[in-house]
Write an enzyme that holds these catalytic residues in place. Sequence first.
Site: not given
Lengths: 314, 314
Positions: A20, A194, A278
């Site tokens: 994506a 992040k 992940e």
Amino acid sequence: MKTIDSPIPPLKIAVVGAGALGLYYGAMLQRGGQEVHFLLRRDYDAIRQGGLSVKSINGDFHLPKVLAYRNSAEIGPVNLVLIGLKTFANHQLVELVKPLVAADTMLLSLQNGLGNEELLAENFGAGKVLGGIAFLCSNRGEPGSVHHLGEGRIRLGEFAAGLTRRATLLAEVFSAAGVPCQAVEDLLRARWEKLVWNIPFNGLCALTGKDVTELLRHAPSFTVTREIMREVVSAANAQGLSKPLAEEFVERMLEMTLRMDHYRPSMMIDRQEGRPLELAAIYAIPLEQARRQQVAVPRIAMLHGLLELGEKDR
Amino acid sequence: MKTIDSPIPPLKIAVVGAGALGLYYGAMLQRGGQEVHFLLRRDYDAIRQGGLSVKSINGDFHLPKVLAYRNSAEIGPVNLVLIGLKTFANHQLVELVKPLVAADTMLLSLQNGLGNEELLAENFGAGKVLGGIAFLCSNRGEPGSVHHLGEGRIRLGEFAAGLTRRATLLAEVFSAAGVPCQAVEDLLRARWEKLVWNIPFNGLCALTGKDVTELLRHAPSFTVTREIMREVVSAANAQGLSKPLAEEFVERMLEMTLRMDHYRPSMMIDRQEGRPLELAAIYAIPLEQARRQQVAVPRIAMLHGLLELGEKDR
């Protein structure tokens, strides 16, 4: 191949990990006039036949002619490798990138978490490596199609240096293609910023099956989320960043997330769709960095342990 | 009614909360010669018609004639109220118990966690209240039937005093009926010992959908389990117990649980079957006690928050 110091595009760009994220940014760069080569698996046939469609909140567009490949040797050396590979596939990364690399090639990892630039640096030299943090809500549609649901901006920086001319120019290339992009001096700091979002929301949503709105509307899990964010900030601020993250950053992230409408983080979708998580990039490596600096992160460690337990089903 | 100081049974006993635990202990006491009155809902018709069956690892037995009631006023005052109600139904407890209480009635809570004796003491006087910790693996079969899968012993003690003659005699009543039972001097300590098991295993299994064996066979969740147990020990040892819990107790509990064969804790079954969880007794009240003594229990608090989030589905 042009070099990045040249003010005139097009750059020759390869997209590795065309999910994506890779499909969206690759499509934007091609529409912006760059020469983009896509390394594809699932979408190869569809894109060869029908091109690539982007259904975007900023307006849909279609690229009828797309340079699609099944292996990177067919692409050969490029100016820029844009890496969107899921980090659980990083064991394939070096082989995928190798044929694309020449002396001046830039390797830009837009992957999640920590450890990706290190892997590239070890194998191709630190001087080639940049990293970027993508603030993008997107997902794949039917083959040949990608949905852009929100945001899209990128913050990128050098792995081994401060702010460079090529990082600034690269940011301009993205911006010129309609992707707001800022070059930053301290990539590691941007990565940890992040993580202040990714570590709580990806894991808690994957573990509980609740989206970010459900998580934050419930007082006890709101508190857990905030406490995990604070642990990330503590860990980040022990990493020798150019400037510490402020406690207040946690509150800003919470407020920003409260404005999202039932957003499902990528790890939640990965689990629901039976893909691996992940965990190394978002948990194991940051936990290792925290422990190396003797920062107590009990909640992150617990979340990681319980997420790993769920991986046993796969 | 006999009083407990009399060496001769039978005692008049009422079972309130006749689930897997109440039915099993009530049946054992009746078989042992006590006069047991069961307050029933789901199993009322089946037991009135066909009696009560116990399928036990120690040998099955059937009680063809069982004193079954739909409300406790029909039972009237008893010597002993044996309380097996799930703690999420504690808002009904006082009304259920009230008609059973006379001056010498003993109220024995065999419920999970903390707060049950306190509720009884506030409403009926601390002198009437005892508590017991049941080490029992049992579940309900079809109506009129209960399965005894393992263990069964009880440790009981006074809520407001040390070791008393009536507690010792009560333990003898259970033991004589085939339920190994020990009277303890420090009920609070026994309750916290049980929490060292209940807090990690009930919650982690309910949250992840994994049984105790799956949880402990995976190194990261084994570690989480041990760390949560250590938090419980720290909290327990700040409560002014007669003797502190040893760190080594954690390792014994882990070893004991490793010998269980894919046991599913009650809270895991409650969640899988869509029932409420016993969060107040097993989490909220122990957490409050820990915080009052300023003991850090981040993992327990996180587990509680995430379990509560799941309750939003109900």
